[in-house]
Design a protein around this motif. Structure first.
Motif, PDB file in Angstrom:
ATOM      1  N   MET A   1      89.127  16.650  43.844  1.00 47.71           N
ATOM      2  CA  MET A   1      89.540  17.222  42.545  1.00 47.71           C
ATOM      3  C   MET A   1      90.053  18.645  42.760  1.00 47.71           C
ATOM      4  SD  MET A   1      87.314  15.857  39.422  1.00 47.71           S
ATOM      5  CE  MET A   1      85.721  16.624  39.674  1.00 47.71           C
ATOM      6  N   PRO A   2      91.041  19.046  41.985  1.00 46.12           N
ATOM      7  CA  PRO A   2      91.605  20.383  42.197  1.00 46.12           C
ATOM      8  C   PRO A   2      90.637  21.498  41.796  1.00 46.12           C
ATOM      9  CG  PRO A   2      92.647  19.309  40.317  1.00 46.12           C
ATOM     10  CD  PRO A   2      91.761  18.287  40.954  1.00 46.12           C
ATOM     11  N   ASN A   3      90.807  22.624  42.460  1.00 42.22           N
ATOM     12  CA  ASN A   3      90.015  23.817  42.129  1.00 42.22           C
ATOM     13  C   ASN A   3      90.846  24.766  41.283  1.00 42.22           C
ATOM     14  OD1 ASN A   3      87.599  23.327  43.645  1.00 42.22           O
ATOM     15  ND2 ASN A   3      88.835  23.602  45.492  1.00 42.22           N
ATOM     16  N   PHE A   4      90.169  25.445  40.385  1.00 43.65           N
ATOM     17  CA  PHE A   4      90.836  26.433  39.553  1.00 43.65           C
ATOM     18  C   PHE A   4      90.073  27.747  39.634  1.00 43.65           C
ATOM     19  CE2 PHE A   4      91.730  22.274  37.906  1.00 43.65           C
ATOM     20  CZ  PHE A   4      93.093  22.311  37.668  1.00 43.65           C
ATOM     21  N   HIS A   5      90.834  28.815  39.494  1.00 39.77           N
ATOM     22  CA  HIS A   5      90.224  30.137  39.473  1.00 39.77           C
ATOM     23  C   HIS A   5      90.469  30.720  38.086  1.00 39.77           C
ATOM     24  CE1 HIS A   5      88.682  33.875  41.052  1.00 39.77           C
ATOM     25  NE2 HIS A   5      89.701  34.510  40.493  1.00 39.77           N
ATOM     26  N   ALA A   6      89.406  31.201  37.447  1.00 37.13           N
ATOM     27  CA  ALA A   6      89.555  31.758  36.099  1.00 37.13           C
ATOM     28  C   ALA A   6      89.009  33.167  36.060  1.00 37.13           C
ATOM     29  CB  ALA A   6      88.821  30.893  35.083  1.00 37.13           C
ATOM     30  N   LYS A   7      89.614  33.974  35.216  1.00 38.31           N
ATOM     31  CA  LYS A   7      89.155  35.336  34.997  1.00 38.31           C
ATOM     32  C   LYS A   7      89.003  35.498  33.488  1.00 38.31           C
ATOM     33  CE  LYS A   7      89.999  39.790  37.086  1.00 38.31           C
ATOM     34  NZ  LYS A   7      90.819  40.643  37.950  1.00 38.31           N
ATOM     35  N   VAL A   8      87.786  35.728  33.046  1.00 39.57           N
ATOM     36  CA  VAL A   8      87.521  35.868  31.616  1.00 39.57           C
ATOM     37  C   VAL A   8      87.291  37.345  31.315  1.00 39.57           C
ATOM     38  CG1 VAL A   8      85.991  35.190  29.715  1.00 39.57           C
ATOM     39  CG2 VAL A   8      86.370  33.607  31.624  1.00 39.57           C
ATOM     40  N   PHE A   9      87.962  37.851  30.286  1.00 42.91           N
ATOM     41  CA  PHE A   9      87.766  39.245  29.868  1.00 42.91           C
ATOM     42  C   PHE A   9      87.044  39.248  28.531  1.00 42.91           C
ATOM     43  CE2 PHE A   9      91.827  38.954  32.140  1.00 42.91           C
ATOM     44  CZ  PHE A   9      91.513  39.731  33.240  1.00 42.91           C
ATOM     45  N   VAL A  10      85.928  39.950  28.499  1.00 36.42           N
ATOM     46  CA  VAL A  10      85.165  40.047  27.254  1.00 36.42           C
ATOM     47  C   VAL A  10      85.193  41.502  26.817  1.00 36.42           C
ATOM     48  CG1 VAL A  10      82.892  39.756  26.201  1.00 36.42           C
ATOM     49  CG2 VAL A  10      83.651  38.154  27.967  1.00 36.42           C
ATOM     50  N   SER A  11      85.677  41.754  25.602  1.00 34.80           N
ATOM     51  CA  SER A  11      85.727  43.138  25.108  1.00 34.80           C
ATOM     52  C   SER A  11      85.089  43.219  23.733  1.00 34.80           C
ATOM     53  CB  SER A  11      87.172  43.619  25.039  1.00 34.80           C
ATOM     54  OG  SER A  11      87.912  42.758  24.205  1.00 34.80           O
ATOM     55  N   LEU A  12      84.523  44.367  23.430  1.00 39.24           N
ATOM     56  CA  LEU A  12      83.944  44.565  22.102  1.00 39.24           C
ATOM     57  C   LEU A  12      85.045  44.518  21.051  1.00 39.24           C
ATOM     58  CD1 LEU A  12      81.506  47.513  22.863  1.00 39.24           C
ATOM     59  CD2 LEU A  12      80.843  45.247  22.069  1.00 39.24           C
ATOM     60  N   ARG A  13      84.754  43.936  19.891  1.00 42.96           N
ATOM     61  CA  ARG A  13      85.737  43.959  18.804  1.00 42.96           C
ATOM     62  C   ARG A  13      86.024  45.414  18.428  1.00 42.96           C
ATOM     63  NH1 ARG A  13      86.630  39.160  15.875  1.00 42.96           N
ATOM     64  NH2 ARG A  13      85.354  37.446  16.662  1.00 42.96           N
ATOM     65  N   PRO A  14      87.249  45.698  17.981  1.00 40.80           N
ATOM     66  CA  PRO A  14      87.610  47.097  17.699  1.00 40.80           C
ATOM     67  C   PRO A  14      86.678  47.785  16.694  1.00 40.80           C
ATOM     68  CG  PRO A  14      89.569  45.733  17.743  1.00 40.80           C
ATOM     69  CD  PRO A  14      88.400  44.799  17.855  1.00 40.80           C
ATOM     70  N   SER A  15      86.070  47.018  15.797  1.00 39.67           N
ATOM     71  CA  SER A  15      85.209  47.642  14.779  1.00 39.67           C
ATOM     72  C   SER A  15      83.810  47.956  15.309  1.00 39.67           C
ATOM     73  CB  SER A  15      85.091  46.709  13.577  1.00 39.67           C
ATOM     74  OG  SER A  15      84.576  45.457  13.992  1.00 39.67           O
TER      75      SER A  15
ATOM     76  N   LEU B   1      81.080  49.792  17.635  1.00 38.89           N
ATOM     77  CA  LEU B   1      80.925  51.038  18.392  1.00 38.89           C
ATOM     78  C   LEU B   1      80.633  50.744  19.857  1.00 38.89           C
ATOM     79  CD1 LEU B   1      78.709  53.117  15.935  1.00 38.89           C
ATOM     80  CD2 LEU B   1      81.147  53.426  16.421  1.00 38.89           C
ATOM     81  N   ASP B   2      81.066  51.649  20.741  1.00 37.35           N
ATOM     82  CA  ASP B   2      80.830  51.482  22.173  1.00 37.35           C
ATOM     83  C   ASP B   2      80.235  52.774  22.731  1.00 37.35           C
ATOM     84  OD1 ASP B   2      80.860  50.946  24.846  1.00 37.35           O
ATOM     85  OD2 ASP B   2      83.032  51.006  25.066  1.00 37.35           O
ATOM     86  N   PRO B   3      78.931  52.974  22.586  1.00 32.14           N
ATOM     87  CA  PRO B   3      78.317  54.232  23.046  1.00 32.14           C
ATOM     88  C   PRO B   3      78.488  54.461  24.551  1.00 32.14           C
ATOM     89  CG  PRO B   3      76.688  52.821  21.947  1.00 32.14           C
ATOM     90  CD  PRO B   3      77.945  52.039  22.009  1.00 32.14           C
ATOM     91  N   ALA B   4      78.449  53.394  25.353  1.00 31.08           N
ATOM     92  CA  ALA B   4      78.629  53.558  26.803  1.00 31.08           C
ATOM     93  C   ALA B   4      80.036  54.072  27.107  1.00 31.08           C
ATOM     94  CB  ALA B   4      78.372  52.232  27.519  1.00 31.08           C
ATOM     95  N   GLY B   5      81.018  53.539  26.383  1.00 28.11           N
ATOM     96  CA  GLY B   5      82.395  53.992  26.558  1.00 28.11           C
ATOM     97  C   GLY B   5      82.557  55.454  26.159  1.00 28.11           C
ATOM     98  N   GLU B   6      81.908  55.834  25.054  1.00 30.44           N
ATOM     99  CA  GLU B   6      81.983  57.232  24.605  1.00 30.44           C
ATOM    100  C   GLU B   6      81.338  58.161  25.630  1.00 30.44           C
ATOM    101  OE1 GLU B   6      83.541  58.615  21.939  1.00 30.44           O
ATOM    102  OE2 GLU B   6      84.368  56.610  21.653  1.00 30.44           O
ATOM    103  N   ALA B   7      80.219  57.725  26.203  1.00 31.28           N
ATOM    104  CA  ALA B   7      79.541  58.530  27.226  1.00 31.28           C
ATOM    105  C   ALA B   7      80.423  58.694  28.455  1.00 31.28           C
ATOM    106  CB  ALA B   7      78.213  57.879  27.606  1.00 31.28           C
TER     107      ALA B   7
END
Lengths: 90, 90
Positions: A1-15, A17-23
């Motif tokens: 069976m064929p192999n696939f490589h996937a890259k998933v990006f998970v980001s906080l919704r714009p609304s 807050l991202d305290p780690a990002g602010e820091a």
């Protein structure tokens, strides 16, 4: 069976807050880096999956992203998928 | 001054164990998703930066990645940078 490589990006919704990002943004200033207007921290997940077809691999990654990797209440996710003949080096 | 949008990817070095990734891989099986061979969890950081040139923006993102966003002892990083005329929606 064929192999696939996937890259998933998970980001906080714009609304959400991202305290780690602010820091990190504040720390960048102390490091002497000026000019950063926005900085948001998310997750990136790399995976190798064996499936009978690209469609099946895509469905699996969608279920995985939506039910396991991201919390859809506060996070958005996108992914890239491509066939890989060999095991990737992740 | 021009605005740039950068996306930094931070991933664990291949020799470093990733217990969170292993846990997600096991959980995927319980979710009924078979065929995952590898799964590694990293970070993705999106940022907007104002700089006088692309070269300067690139240098800033490199310093930021190497000294703040990633721990070079256990993590690798790469980034994409492109000019953006408007504030991005991150």
């Amino acid at each position: 069976m064929p192999n696939f490589h996937a890259k998933v990006f998970v980001s906080l919704r714009p609304s959400v807050l991202d305290p780690a990002g602010e820091a990190a943004k504040s720390a960048a200033l102390r490091l002497g880096i000026n000019g950063i207007n926005k900085l948001r921290i998310g997750k990136s997940i790399e995976l190798d999956i064996t499936a009978s077809s690209e469609e099946e691999a895509k469905n699996s990654v969608e279920v995985l992203s939506d039910r396991l990797l991201a919390n859809p209440v506060i996070e958005n996710w996108t992914f890239e998928l491509h066939q890989s003949d060999l095991d990737s080096d992740i």
